[in-house]
Scaffold this motif. Structure first.
Motif, mmCIF file in Angstrom:
data_model
loop_
_atom_site.group_PDB
_atom_site.id
_atom_site.type_symbol
_atom_site.label_atom_id
_atom_site.label_comp_id
_atom_site.label_asym_id
_atom_site.label_seq_id
_atom_site.Cartn_x
_atom_site.Cartn_y
_atom_site.Cartn_z
ATOM 1 N N LEU A 1 0.831 -1.200 0.000
ATOM 2 C CA LEU A 1 0.000 0.000 0.000
ATOM 3 C C LEU A 1 0.870 1.257 0.000
ATOM 4 O O LEU A 1 0.565 2.236 -0.709
ATOM 5 C CB LEU A 1 -0.927 -0.007 1.217
ATOM 6 C CG LEU A 1 -1.874 1.185 1.356
ATOM 7 C CD1 LEU A 1 -2.774 1.315 0.135
ATOM 8 C CD2 LEU A 1 -2.712 1.042 2.627
ATOM 9 N N VAL A 2 1.950 1.251 0.756
ATOM 10 C CA VAL A 2 2.860 2.399 0.790
ATOM 11 C C VAL A 2 3.439 2.650 -0.602
ATOM 12 O O VAL A 2 3.511 3.800 -1.063
ATOM 13 C CB VAL A 2 3.993 2.162 1.814
ATOM 14 C CG1 VAL A 2 5.095 3.215 1.647
ATOM 15 C CG2 VAL A 2 3.437 2.209 3.235
ATOM 16 N N ILE A 3 3.844 1.606 -1.273
ATOM 17 C CA ILE A 3 4.404 1.755 -2.624
ATOM 18 C C ILE A 3 3.379 2.361 -3.575
ATOM 19 O O ILE A 3 3.697 3.264 -4.369
ATOM 20 C CB ILE A 3 4.893 0.393 -3.150
ATOM 21 C CG1 ILE A 3 6.130 -0.072 -2.363
ATOM 22 C CG2 ILE A 3 5.214 0.468 -4.650
ATOM 23 C CD1 ILE A 3 6.548 -1.493 -2.671
ATOM 24 N N CYS A 4 2.160 1.890 -3.482
ATOM 25 C CA CYS A 4 1.119 2.404 -4.391
ATOM 26 C C CYS A 4 0.757 3.850 -4.060
ATOM 27 O O CYS A 4 0.491 4.650 -4.969
ATOM 28 C CB CYS A 4 -0.116 1.512 -4.330
ATOM 29 S SG CYS A 4 0.128 -0.092 -5.131
ATOM 30 N N ARG A 5 0.755 4.197 -2.787
ATOM 31 C CA ARG A 5 0.458 5.578 -2.419
ATOM 32 C C ARG A 5 1.611 6.509 -2.782
ATOM 33 O O ARG A 5 1.392 7.649 -3.191
ATOM 34 C CB ARG A 5 0.178 5.673 -0.918
ATOM 35 C CG ARG A 5 -1.180 5.140 -0.503
ATOM 36 C CD ARG A 5 -1.344 5.184 1.018
ATOM 37 N NE ARG A 5 -2.704 4.857 1.427
ATOM 38 C CZ ARG A 5 -3.084 4.688 2.693
ATOM 39 N NH1 ARG A 5 -2.181 4.819 3.672
ATOM 40 N NH2 ARG A 5 -4.328 4.401 2.988
ATOM 41 N N GLY A 6 2.839 6.005 -2.642
ATOM 42 C CA GLY A 6 4.008 6.835 -2.919
ATOM 43 C C GLY A 6 4.425 6.786 -4.367
ATOM 44 O O GLY A 6 4.065 7.655 -5.161
ATOM 45 N N ALA A 7 5.179 5.765 -4.746
ATOM 46 C CA ALA A 7 5.674 5.651 -6.119
ATOM 47 C C ALA A 7 4.547 5.540 -7.134
ATOM 48 O O ALA A 7 4.670 6.013 -8.266
ATOM 49 C CB ALA A 7 6.595 4.436 -6.237
ATOM 50 N N GLY A 8 3.432 4.939 -6.705
ATOM 51 C CA GLY A 8 2.300 4.780 -7.620
ATOM 52 C C GLY A 8 1.433 6.010 -7.747
ATOM 53 O O GLY A 8 0.572 6.071 -8.634
ATOM 54 N N GLY A 9 1.630 6.986 -6.852
ATOM 55 C CA GLY A 9 0.887 8.232 -6.940
ATOM 56 C C GLY A 9 -0.560 8.165 -6.500
ATOM 57 O O GLY A 9 -1.308 9.136 -6.657
ATOM 58 N N ARG A 10 -0.979 7.044 -5.912
ATOM 59 C CA ARG A 10 -2.381 6.918 -5.484
ATOM 60 C C ARG A 10 -2.465 7.153 -3.980
ATOM 61 O O ARG A 10 -2.599 6.241 -3.185
ATOM 62 C CB ARG A 10 -2.934 5.553 -5.855
ATOM 63 C CG ARG A 10 -3.021 5.298 -7.351
ATOM 64 C CD ARG A 10 -3.723 6.403 -8.131
ATOM 65 N NE ARG A 10 -5.057 6.680 -7.667
ATOM 66 C CZ ARG A 10 -6.156 6.317 -8.344
ATOM 67 N NH1 ARG A 10 -6.059 5.677 -9.489
ATOM 68 N NH2 ARG A 10 -7.343 6.626 -7.873
ATOM 69 N N ARG A 11 -2.368 8.433 -3.598
ATOM 70 C CA ARG A 11 -2.416 8.796 -2.181
ATOM 71 C C ARG A 11 -3.738 8.395 -1.531
ATOM 72 O O ARG A 11 -3.829 8.218 -0.325
ATOM 73 C CB ARG A 11 -2.211 10.305 -2.015
ATOM 74 C CG ARG A 11 -0.944 10.879 -2.667
ATOM 75 C CD ARG A 11 0.322 10.374 -2.000
ATOM 76 N NE ARG A 11 1.485 11.186 -2.351
ATOM 77 C CZ ARG A 11 2.303 10.923 -3.360
ATOM 78 N NH1 ARG A 11 2.094 9.850 -4.125
ATOM 79 N NH2 ARG A 11 3.348 11.712 -3.611
#
Length: 333
Positions: A259-269
């Motif tokens: 989830l952290v990766i998707c919120r950060g690098a993935g841009g899906r805050r």
């Protein structure tokens, strides 16, 4: 594999032509378009069928093709369960045709026990499944159209696929059991009975015409899936078994990190949950849930990867950088 067809000589006379023949005639051109041997003079890149028959389809790409079929048959067989007692569609629900258990066994053989974590429908497959779900929600003809297109094809040209897979990869049973119909002793007799039921089905002419149109649409969806798979041939250096194992590990043991990766690098805050759905040499794929709806996220690697040992350090880097980015944003807000 879409249903086998017979050549047409002009439009059918609906008053005299049997319904099964009308379907076969109407879908002939679609069938020709999917058949790799239909036009030997056509200039085109070898697709999944071509590569399977000439022996150049990798077992990884064969597995990815198999995986996409899983979602299609899952949808058709869910519809079969709903229509089993229906007076119109029920006669076309044959337990001996069910393919999902065989595909599951094949995928476990090809990908290992964590296979389900390593497969995800392509957008084209999702569109195909959505169509099946929509048209079989309350229309018996929808089930008839999609079941006919797939199962009669499996009993016809699909048998050649099974032979090619066993020849190319050395499979004895597992790996190509999808193509085996142990409870159907004579495919020819079975197909004749199936077509006889089509000819006698209790559908008004408007519904028969609609079934034919749905068969054509099923061919189009199948063609779109094959085209998408064809574009990805030989592009993933990682075996499906490796993808399944790493995705399972991330989603089971590191769901919070994903989830952290998707919120950060993935841009899906705004992502509420996330799961890893796959990866290749260029990047990783995830699915996030935002406001109750699932969306796809693609995160590129810093550099192309080709070895399993390279994946973990790259995921750690993505997590570390994503966590730092999110913490900095939290401090500034």
């Amino acid at each position: 594999m879409p249903a086998d067809t017979a050549a047409a000589n002009g439009p059918a006379d609906t008053g005299t032509t049997l319904f099964s023949a009308r379907i076969r005639e109407a879908s002939w051109s679609r069938h020709q378009g999917l058949d790799p041997s239909a036009d030997a003079d056509a200039i085109k890149a070898p697709g999944v069928f071509d590569r399977l028959f000439d022996g150049s389809l990798s077992v990884g790409d064969y597995t990815r093709w198999h995986a996409q079929q899983y979602f299609v048959y899952e949808a058709i067989e869910a519809a079969a369960a709903r229509f089993a007692d229906d007076p119109v569609a029920g006669p076309f629900v044959f337990p001996e045709l069910a393919r999902v258990p065989a595909i599951e066994a094949d995928l476990q053989f090809l990908m290992g026990p964590k296979w389900r974590s390593g497969i995800e429908p392509l957008p084209e497959t999702r569109a195909y499944v959505d169509r099946i779900d929509a048209v079989t929600a309350d229309w018996p003809g929808g089930y008839i159209a999609h079941a006919y297109t797939r199962y009669l094809g499996d009993l016809s040209g699909g048998q050649a696929f099974g032979k090619a897979a066993r020849r190319n990869y050395g499979f004895e049973a597992a790996g190509a059991s999808f193509y085996e119909f142990a409870d159907i002793k004579s495919p020819k007799a079975f197909k004749e009975e199936y077509r006889s039921r089509l000819d006698g089905v209790d559908l008004a002419e408007a519904d028969r015409a609609r079934v034919i149109e749905e068969v054509l649409l099923a061919y189009d969806h199948n063609g779109a899936v094959l085209a998408a798979l064809g574009e990805g041939l030989d592009r993933n250096p990682f075996e499906p078994k490796v993808v399944a194992a790493i995705c399972h590990h991330m989603n089971t043991d590191h769901a919070a990190d994903t989830l952290v990766i998707c919120r950060g690098a993935g841009g899906r805050r705004d992502a509420a949950t996330a799961r890893m759905t796959g990866f290749d040499g260029e990047g990783a794929d995830f699915a996030v849930v935002v406001d109750g709806a699932e969306a796809a996220v693609r995160v590129e690697w810093a550099a192309p990867l080709s070895e399993r040992a390279e994946v973990r350090p790259e995921i750690v880097r993505l997590f570390t950088e994503s966590k730092a980015t999110l913490l900095d944003e939290a401090r500034e807000s």
